[in-house]
Design an enzyme around this catalytic site. Structure first.
Site, short mmCIF file in Angstrom:
data_model
loop_
_atom_site.label_atom_id
_atom_site.label_comp_id
_atom_site.label_asym_id
_atom_site.label_seq_id
_atom_site.Cartn_x
_atom_site.Cartn_y
_atom_site.Cartn_z
N GLU A 1 -41.59 10.41 -44.51
CA GLU A 1 -42.25 9.44 -44.90
C GLU A 1 -42.70 9.42 -46.53
OE1 GLU A 1 -43.04 11.23 -42.32
OE2 GLU A 1 -43.65 9.83 -40.65
N GLN B 1 -53.12 12.93 -33.60
CA GLN B 1 -52.32 12.42 -34.72
C GLN B 1 -53.53 11.78 -35.57
OE1 GLN B 1 -48.64 10.52 -33.97
NE2 GLN B 1 -47.82 12.40 -34.18
N LYS C 1 -55.39 1.50 -34.66
CA LYS C 1 -54.47 0.81 -33.57
C LYS C 1 -55.01 -0.35 -32.89
CE LYS C 1 -50.86 1.83 -30.10
NZ LYS C 1 -50.53 2.89 -29.14
N MET D 1 -35.78 24.57 -65.14
CA MET D 1 -37.02 24.43 -66.01
C MET D 1 -37.81 25.81 -66.00
SD MET D 1 -37.92 22.98 -68.64
CE MET D 1 -37.63 21.18 -68.87
#
Lengths: 169, 555
Positions: free
Chosen positions: B49, B112, B161, B469
Site C-alpha cells: 500500500e 483488521q 464496510k 548520504m
C-alpha cells in the site's frame, strides 16, 4: 506571555482531538482549554489559554485557522473581556472549623454544595485571581480533592467580530 | 434512484474526473472493489500500500491532478501512512480511501481494525470517517475540493464496510457549504504597490522559488516576471522546473547541497523574493545568519508560512499566479547590472564540479548522461540521499512537473512507485527514477506493478553498496566510523529485474553508459540499470549542519 483565544469550531466528533493534536504536534504550551456547545447547536466554542511570545501566538492562531473544522479564531488578550472559571474543592471540615470555612465561603461569594461527616464541597466561580485566592484560603484546612474547568472568556460590548469588521474599514 | 455506498463512491470518483486509482484490495473494501470491477476507472494494483500512496503522489505531481489511492482497513491503511505523510510535507493533493470495519465493530479491537483517522491526524490536510451513507457523496466532493484548493494536501476518507453496502439517493455534485474553509486569500493593492516599489529600489535582488509556483501553475508568470526584471532565480528542491535551469538567470538549487553561487547570491542580496517556498532548514541552515542584509517579500497561499521561520517585510498572501499577474505590470525594473556581473562572476568561479577518474563510474556523470540523452525532457523521480542530491545538482529541470522528489519527509523508497504514478499519468513521457541501491530496496516489489501494467519506467540505480548520504555524514562528522551504512550484500539488481520480468542492465565502465541508457529508453518494458559507481564519492558542495550557507565544504 499568556494569551486567551476564543475559537469557534464545528460541533463534530474529532474536533477537540484535532485542536489538541495541533498543540502537541507543534510544541505549543496549552495552559487550559474549555469547550462547549454555543447557542447555535452546530457550533462549539473553545476558550484556549496558551503561553508563548508574539511570534508563537501568531503561529498558533494561523495554524488553528488552517484546521478545516475551525470557523474563527480571535486572540482577545488585549481587549476588554470577562473571564470565569468554576472550581470544586473538597476540604477537610471537622465541626470545629466549619464556621471559619463558611466565613471564607461568604467572603468569596462561593457556595457549599455538599456536606459530609468531616468534609465540605465548595463551589466557586470567578476570574483566575479569585479562584487562586479561595484555593489559597482553604489550603490550611486540608484540600482533599480539587477540580476546575479552565477559563471561559467573552469580550465585553457588541459581538466581537462585528466590532472588528467596523474597525477594519 | 438509490445506490449502495460502494456505487456512490465509484460514481463520485468518476464525476470528479478520476480515471485511475492506485490500490490494493482487502476484506473491508470488498464491496468497493466489486463495483470498481465494472467501472471504467483504471485500477493499478500495487504490491504494497505504501506504493499506492507514493504512486498517487507521483501521479499528482506529474499531472497536476489529484492522485487517488485505496487500501483496506487495519494494516492496509497503516501501510499508507508514510505516503500520506510524504504528500502532506510536500503539499501534494491526494485522496486516500481506506476501508474500515463496520460501524458497530469500531472500537472493539475488531479484526483488521485500526483508528486510521486518529493515526493520520497530524499528517493530513483533513480527514473524514463516514458515519452516514447519505453524507458519502458530499464527503467525497468535499475531500477533492479540500485536497486541491488553497495549499494542496492529502485528505483521507475512512469508509466503514457497512456504509459501502447501505443505500442512499445519489446526486452529484452535492451542495457544498464550508463556513470554516476558504481557499481565497487576500492581499491589498497597497501591498502589491509596496512590494513592486521594494523590487524597483533593490540593487541585489534574488528570486527564491519553491514548489508553490508549480502547484499554482505560475511558471509562465514567473518567466515573464524574470524576463522583465532580470532578477536571478534560485529554486528549492521542490521548485526545480518552475524556472528553466538552462536559463542564464538560473542559479540552480540553493541550500545544504545547493550551488555556491546560489548560496552567495542569497547571502549577499538586499531583497529576497520568496515565492511558494517555506524557508526550510535545509535551505536556510542557521536562521540567524541567513541572508543578513536582505529584506523579504514572501508570496504564499498559506498565511501560516508568512513569518514562520524568517521575518517578512512584504507579505503577499495569495495564489502566486494571481500575485505575479498583479505584480508584473506594476513592478519597476531595478538597476542591477553590477549585481548581475557579481552573480556571473560567482557562477564562473564556483561551478558545480566533480573529478572524473579513469576506469571508475562517477554518479554525477550518470546523471549528466541521463540529462543529455533525454535533452532534459524526461520526467525524473528520485529516491532520497546522495542519489537525490546528485540528481538535483546535475539534472537541469526545464519544465514544471518533471522533477519529482520527496523533499520534506525525505522518504527512501519514494522514487520507484512515484515513477509508476508519473508514467501512468504521462504515458508518452520518458520516466527515470534516479535511485540509490539502499532506497530502491525499500519498495522494489513495485517492479512487479510496473511489469504487470507495462509501464516502461527506467530505474537508474547509482549503486555504491552504501547508505551513501549517511556514510558521507559519518565520514565527515563521525570520524569515518561507518556504523551500519555498509550494505555489504546487495542483490544482483540485473537478476532481480529479470526475476520480475523487467530488463536488467549492468554498467561498470564509462563507455557502457550511453548504450545502456539508449537501450533502456527504447525498451517497452521497465528497465533497471545497475550503475556500479565509485563507492565513496561525496555530494559537494555541502553546508555542514549548523553553519551559515556561505560556509560550504568541497566543490
Amino acid at each position: 506571555m499568556r494569551h486567551v483565544l476564543a475559537v469557534l469550531v464545528e460541533n463534530q466528533p474529532g474536533v477537540l482531538t484535532r485542536v489538541a493534536g495541533l498543540f502537541s504536534r507543534r510544541g505549543y504550551n496549552i495552559e487550559s482549554l474549555a469547550v462547549g456547545q454555543t447557542h447555535e447547536p452546530s457550533i462549539s466554542r473553545m476558550t484556549i489559554v496558551v503561553d508563548g511570545d508574539d511570534r508563537v501566538i501568531e503561529q498558533v492562531v494561523k495554524q488553528l485557522d488552517k484546521l478545516i473544522d475551525v470557523i474563527d479564531v480571535q486572540d482577545i488578550t488585549d481587549v476588554e473581556y470577562v473571564d470565569r472559571e468554576l472550581i470544586l474543592i473538597k476540604v477537610n471540615a471537622k465541626p470545629s472549623v466549619r464556621g471559619e470555612i463558611m466565613q471564607i465561603v461568604d467572603i468569596f461569594r462561593a457556595r457549599i454544595v455538599d456536606i459530609g461527616q468531616r468534609t465540605l464541597i465548595i463551589e466557586c466561580t470567578g476570574d483566575e485571581g479569585k479562584i487562586r485566592a479561595i484555593e489559597k484560603s482553604l489550603k490550611p484546612f486540608g484540600i482533599l480533592e480539587l477540580v476546575r474547568t479552565g477559563k471561559i472568556a467573552m469580550v465585553r460590548g457588541p459581538k466581537y467580530e462585528e466590532d472588528q469588521k467596523e474597525d477594519a474599514v | 434512484m438509490k445506490l449502495t455506498g460502494a456505487e456512490i463512491i465509484v460514481k463520485a470518483l468518476e464525476a470528479e474526473g478520476v480515471d485511475v486509482v492506485f490500490g490494493y484490495p482487502g476484506g473491508a473494501v470488498l464491496p468497493l472493489y466489486d463495483k470498481l470491477y465494472d467501472s471504467p476507472i483504471r485500477h493499478i494494483l500495487v504490491r504494497h500500500e505504501q506504493g499506492a500512496a507514493h504512486a498517487a503522489d507521483g501521479y499528482a505531481r506529474a499531472t497536476g491532478k489529484p492522485g487517488v489511492c485505496i487500501a483496506t482497513s487495519g494494516p492496509g491503511a497503516t501501510n499508507l501512512v508514510t505516503g500520506i505523510a510524504n504528500a502532506y510535507m510536500d503539499s501534494i493533493p491526494i485522496v486516500a480511501l481506506t476501508g474500515q470495519v463496520p460501524l458497530p465493530a469500531i472500537g472493539r479491537d475488531s479484526f483488521q481494525e485500526a483508528d486510521i483517522t486518529g493515526i493520520t491526524l497530524p499528517i493530513v490536510k483533513h480527514s473524514y470517517l463516514v458515519r452516514d451513507v447519505r453524507q458519502l457523496a458530499a464527503t467525497i466532493h468535499a475531500a477533492f475540493h479540500i485536497a486541491t484548493t488553497g495549499r494542496p494536501g492529502p485528505v483521507l476518507i475512512d469508509l466503514p464496510k457497512d456504509i459501502t453496502i447501505a443505500q442512499a439517493e445519489f446526486e452529484y455534485p452535492p451542495q457544498l457549504s464550508f463556513r470554516s474553509y476558504s481557499s481565497a486569500r487576500e492581499y491589498s493593492p497597497t501591498q502589491i504597490y509596496q512590494a513592486a516599489k521594494a523590487i524597483g529600489e533593490s540593487r541585489k535582488p534574488v528570486l527564491y522559488v519553491g514548489g508553490g509556483v508549480i502547484s499554482s501553475g505560475a511558471a509562465g508568470e514567473l518567466r515573464e516576471f524574470v524576463e522583465k526584471t532580470q532578477i536571478p532565480v534560485t529554486t528549492t528542491l521542490l521548485g526545480k522546473g518552475a524556472f528553466p535551469e538552462t536559463h542564464p538567470l538560473s542559479l540552480g538549487m540553493l541550500g545544504m547541497h545547493g550551488t555556491k553561487y546560489a548560496n552567495y547570491a542569497i547571502s549577499y542580496s538586499d531583497l529576497i523574493i520568496a515565492a511558494g517556498a517555506r524557508f526550510d532548514d535545509r535551505v536556510t541552515s542557521r536562521l540567524d545568519t541567513f541572508a543578513p542584509h536582505a529584506q523579504v517579500i514572501h508570496i504564499d497561499i498559506d498565511p501560516a508560512e508568512i513569518g514562520k521561520n524568517v521575518r517578512v517585510h512584504y507579505p503577499l498572501t495569495g495564489d502566486i499566479k494571481q500575485v505575479l499577474k498583479d505584480l508584473i505590470p506594476r513592478v519597476e525594473v531595478p538597476q542591477i547590472k553590477e549585481w548581475l556581473q557579481q552573480v556571473e562572476q560567482w557562477k564562473a568561479d564556483f561551478p558545480l564540479s566533480y573529478t572524473k577518474e579513469e576506469g571508475v563510474l562517477k554518479p554525477q556523470d550518470v546523471v549528466e548522461q541521463i540529462w543529455e540523452i533525454t535533452k532534459g525532457e524526461a520526467v525524473i523521480t528520485t529516491e532520497v540521499g546522495q542519489n537525490q542530491m546528485w540528481a538535483a545538482q546535475y539534472y537541469k529541470a526545464i519544465h514544471p512537473r518533471t522533477f519529482i522528489s520527496s523533499g520534506g519527509l525525505g522518504t527512501m523508497g519514494f522514487g520507484l512507485p512515484a515513477a509508476i504514478g508519473a508514467q501512468v499519468g504521462r504515458p508518452d513521457a520518458v520516466v527515470f527514477d534516479i535511485a540509490g541501491d539502499g532506497s530502491v530496496q525499500m519498495t522494489s516489489q513495485e517492479l512487479a506493478t510496473a511489469v504487470q501494467f507495462q509501464l516502461p519506467i527506467n530505474i537508474a540505480i547509482l549503486n555504491n553498496r552504501y547508505l551513501g548520504m549517511v556514510r558521507q555524514w559519518q565520514e565527515l562528522f563521525h570520524g569515518k566510523r561507518y556504523s551500519q551504512t555498509d550494505l555489504v550484500e546487495t542483490p544482483d539488481f540485473v537478476k532481480l529485474a529479470e526475476a520480475y520480468g523487467a530488463v536488467g542492465i549492468r554498467v561498470t565502465r564509462d563507455e557502457e553508459m550511453r548504450p545502456a541508457l539508449e537501450r533502456a529508453i527504447a525498451s517497452p518494458k521497465p528497465v533497471v540499470i545497475d550503475f556500479v559507481v565509485a563507492r565513496e564519492e561525496n555530494v559537494f558542495p555541502m553546508v555542514p549542519p549548523g553553519e551559515p550557507i556561505t560556509k560550504m565544504l568541497g566543490g
